[in-house]
Design an enzyme around this catalytic site. Structure first.
Site, PDB file in Angstrom:
ATOM      1  N   GLY A 302      35.144  28.804  35.226  1.00 40.60           N
ATOM      2  CA  GLY A 302      34.995  30.182  35.690  1.00 40.60           C
ATOM      3  C   GLY A 302      35.419  31.135  34.581  1.00 40.60           C
ATOM      4  O   GLY A 302      34.598  31.726  33.868  1.00 40.60           O
ATOM      5  N   CYS A 372      47.683  54.555  45.019  1.00 44.74           N
ATOM      6  CA  CYS A 372      48.995  54.950  45.526  1.00 44.74           C
ATOM      7  C   CYS A 372      49.913  53.754  45.670  1.00 44.74           C
ATOM      8  O   CYS A 372      50.149  53.253  46.771  1.00 44.74           O
ATOM      9  CB  CYS A 372      48.837  55.660  46.869  1.00 44.74           C
ATOM     10  SG  CYS A 372      47.912  57.166  46.679  1.00 44.74           S
ATOM     11  N   GLU A 373      50.387  53.286  44.543  1.00 45.91           N
ATOM     12  CA  GLU A 373      51.323  52.172  44.524  1.00 45.91           C
ATOM     13  C   GLU A 373      51.970  52.113  43.140  1.00 45.91           C
ATOM     14  O   GLU A 373      51.270  52.179  42.133  1.00 45.91           O
ATOM     15  CB  GLU A 373      50.574  50.870  44.833  1.00 45.91           C
ATOM     16  CG  GLU A 373      51.452  49.672  44.710  1.00 45.91           C
ATOM     17  CD  GLU A 373      51.198  48.607  45.777  1.00 45.91           C
ATOM     18  OE1 GLU A 373      50.585  48.920  46.811  1.00 45.91           O
ATOM     19  OE2 GLU A 373      51.646  47.484  45.551  1.00 45.91           O
ATOM     20  N   TYR A 401      37.683  37.352  37.549  1.00 46.12           N
ATOM     21  CA  TYR A 401      38.696  37.655  38.567  1.00 46.12           C
ATOM     22  C   TYR A 401      39.112  39.133  38.571  1.00 46.12           C
ATOM     23  O   TYR A 401      40.243  39.457  38.924  1.00 46.12           O
ATOM     24  CB  TYR A 401      39.922  36.737  38.400  1.00 46.12           C
ATOM     25  CG  TYR A 401      39.566  35.272  38.458  1.00 46.12           C
ATOM     26  CD1 TYR A 401      39.129  34.703  39.648  1.00 46.12           C
ATOM     27  CD2 TYR A 401      39.634  34.458  37.330  1.00 46.12           C
ATOM     28  CE1 TYR A 401      38.770  33.355  39.707  1.00 46.12           C
ATOM     29  CE2 TYR A 401      39.282  33.120  37.388  1.00 46.12           C
ATOM     30  CZ  TYR A 401      38.853  32.573  38.577  1.00 46.12           C
ATOM     31  OH  TYR A 401      38.499  31.252  38.643  1.00 46.12           O
TER      32      TYR A 401
HETATM   33  N1  LLP Z   1      37.159  24.762  40.415  1.00 45.34           N
HETATM   34  C1  LLP Z   1      38.055  24.900  41.397  1.00 45.34           C
HETATM   35  C2  LLP Z   1      38.106  23.912  42.468  1.00 45.34           C
HETATM   36  C3  LLP Z   1      38.931  26.005  41.409  1.00 45.34           C
HETATM   37  O1  LLP Z   1      39.830  26.134  42.370  1.00 45.34           O
HETATM   38  C4  LLP Z   1      38.841  26.973  40.376  1.00 45.34           C
HETATM   39  C5  LLP Z   1      39.711  28.151  40.361  1.00 45.34           C
HETATM   40  C6  LLP Z   1      37.878  26.772  39.374  1.00 45.34           C
HETATM   41  C7  LLP Z   1      37.057  25.650  39.418  1.00 45.34           C
HETATM   42  C8  LLP Z   1      37.692  27.744  38.238  1.00 45.34           C
HETATM   43  O2  LLP Z   1      38.850  27.852  37.467  1.00 45.34           O
HETATM   44  P1  LLP Z   1      38.829  28.673  36.068  1.00 45.34           P
HETATM   45  O3  LLP Z   1      37.901  27.921  35.128  1.00 45.34           O
HETATM   46  O4  LLP Z   1      38.315  30.026  36.337  1.00 45.34           O
HETATM   47  O5  LLP Z   1      40.240  28.661  35.631  1.00 45.34           O
HETATM   48  N2  LLP Z   1      42.633  34.550  40.592  1.00 45.34           N
HETATM   49  C9  LLP Z   1      43.264  33.786  39.527  1.00 45.34           C
HETATM   50  C10 LLP Z   1      42.534  32.507  39.238  1.00 45.34           C
HETATM   51  C11 LLP Z   1      42.381  31.616  40.464  1.00 45.34           C
HETATM   52  C12 LLP Z   1      41.611  30.352  40.174  1.00 45.34           C
HETATM   53  C13 LLP Z   1      41.351  29.589  41.408  1.00 45.34           C
HETATM   54  N3  LLP Z   1      40.571  28.417  41.245  1.00 45.34           N
HETATM   55  C14 LLP Z   1      43.374  34.685  38.302  1.00 45.34           C
HETATM   56  O6  LLP Z   1      42.958  35.831  38.345  1.00 45.34           O
HETATM   57  O7  LLP Z   1      43.905  34.263  37.293  1.00 45.34           O
END
Ligand code: LLP
Length: 447
Positions: A302, A372-373, A401
């Site tokens: 991601g 407002c925070e 994200y």
């Molecule tokens: N596959 C699974 C099963 C996952 O749970 C996730 C992310 C990914 C792939 C992708 O991960 P990445 O390559 O993006 O690291 N909101 C948080 C990140 C939460 C990630 C949750 N799962 C942030 O803003 O850092």
């Protein structure tokens, strides 16, 4: 008097096509000042070149080094809309979805089910049925309840579905380090110690569930190659054990996502091809040692696809001097379009686009949003040229994200998102208007 170029030049946090000019910069060959004028701020800008290159880093490295088959699917939670889905599909990627909304966005973009995997720890019956109706290639089972739920729905439909099972590998990753834990405290996946129970439960449904392999995800914003090498070793040990006990050779191995990106100078991720080569070597070594056929590999990146391609453009609208603290600079966005500083104390790199190349006095400030925070901080400590009203501030690395975790707090609509590529610019998502926000409101009859 100084210019600000030294703060990010030559670093890996800018989009590949980022170019500075006097009092402006461009991404994808399009002036940021022009984009601000045409679309307003706050504005998300996505650089097509950077996103395509990240897709190719995964695809080309796998094509070159792994012949047993692979599928790279975008973790849609990082950033997703119909246009982005079309772009990544044109690079050969599929989608990892976790909801009906993500699934239908992929379908709307013309992505077929065989390019889609469905993850998540609580899929509703409607979502499972929708996934089956759209022939998703893999449903990724997360827990015992779900095995029975999926089996019930497939039975009622008279179909058999290909499943993977998410297994918590006992590796816990934090940025810059990782630990192996004996037992797991996670809401996601089956504990390693209960894989046999998982197999027993799945194999009770031979007409409904076709078990294709195991899935693991070590965490997010990970820089440690070692964590992925360990994941491969742990999973091959498990796959070999399953083969011996159940006589099943698993054709798939899903290694999740998690690879990190550079938000600031403190972050030094290795390039994507290095990650993939390392993983492929580990897979080949384990397969050879255990005389196991090479599985098809799945990856679910991601952040490493999306983050660097995206930037956020803000306009400065206010300044407040505080005795004994950094001056506050207010911009026309903040926690509604980027919750990460408030939620994770995330740090970002930035530049003042409108002051580029100009010799101006620099200062340290705190950049805050308009929500407002008190926790609505964009940059906790930013050193750059002195900013005044109307200056354009650019935040790097906001492609993952940010939009997907955006809110309409304070009834402020979410910003527009624009794709830029080869001198062209076009909307991916419209700015959310007050009318859009009002459109879902209803008035109960007794009011
Ligand atoms: N596959 C699974 C099963 C996952 O749970 C996730 C992310 C990914 C792939 C992708 O991960 P990445 O390559 O993006 O690291 N909101 C948080 C990140 C939460 C990630 C949750 N799962 C942030 O803003 O850092």
């Amino acid at each position: 008097m100084t210019t600000q170029t030294q703060t990010w030049q030559g670093q890996t946090m800018t989009p590949l096509s980022f170019k500075e000019s006097l009092g402006d910069a461009s991404v994808g060959g399009v002036s940021l000042a022009e984009l601000a004028k045409s679309y307003g701020t706050a504005l998300y800008v996505v650089d097509g070149e950077t996103l395509r290159q990240a897709c190719r880093d995964y695809q080309d490295t796998l094509n070159q080094h792994y012949t047993a088959g692979h599928q790279v699917v975008l973790a849609c939670k990082s950033n997703f809309n119909v246009g982005l889905a079309k772009l990544i599909a044109s690079e050969g990627l599929g989608c990892d979805v976790v909801s009906a909304g993500e699934l239908m966005t992929a379908i709307q973009a013309g992505i077929s089910g065989d390019k889609i995997v469905f993850n998540g720890n609580l899929k509703s019956e409607e979502e499972i049925a929708l996934a089956i109706d759209h022939n998703v290639s893999r449903l990724i089972l997360d827990n015992f309840d779900e095995i029975e739920r999926v089996a019930k729905i497939t039975k009622a439909k008279g179909v058999k579905v290909n499943v993977l099972a998410r297994v918590a590998p006992g590796i816990e990753c934090h940025t810059h380090d990782y630990i192996k834990t004996g037992q797991n405290d996670s809401k996601f996946g089956f504990p390693l110690a209960r894989v046999d129970e998982l197999l027993d439960a799945v194999l009770k449904h031979p007409e409904e569930l076709d078990f294709k392999g195991i899935h693991g995800h070590v965490g997010s914003q990970i820089f440690e190659l070692r964590a992925y090498q360990d994941l491969v070793t742990i999973f091959f040990t498990e796959m070999d054990r399953i083969r011996q006990k159940y006589g099943i050779t698993l054709p798939d191995l899903d290694l999740g996502g998690g690879w990190g990106i550079a938000y600031t100078h403190a972050d030094t991720p290795l390039p994507i091809p290095t990650l993939i080569q390392t993983v492929v070597e580990a897979v080949k070594a384990s397969a050879e040692a255990l005389d196991y056929p090479l599985p098809r590999l799945l990856f679910e990146p991601g952040r490493s696809l999306m983050a660097r391609a995206g930037v956020t453009l803000y306009t400065v609208g206010g300044r407040k001097e505080v005795e004994g603290a950094l001056p506050y600079i207010s911009v026309d966005g903040g926690m509604g379009d980027n919750i990460r500083p408030a939620l994770y104390q995330a740090e970002y790199s930035a530049c003042v686009v409108s002051q580029l190349g100009k010799a101006v006095a620099t200062e340290a400030v705190r950049v805050v949003g308009k929500y407002c925070e008190s926790g609505d901080v964009v940059l906790r400590h930013f050193e750059g040229p002195r900013m005044g009203n109307g200056d354009l501030l650019l935040i790097f690395g906001t492609g993952a994200y940010n939009y997907t975790m955006a809110s309409t707090y304070n009834r402020i609509g979410r910003p527009a998102m624009v794709l830029v590529e080869n001198g062209k610019h076009g909307l991916l998502v419209e700015r959310e208007s007050v009318q859009d926000l009002l459109a879902l409101d209803r008035i109960p009859s007794w009011l």
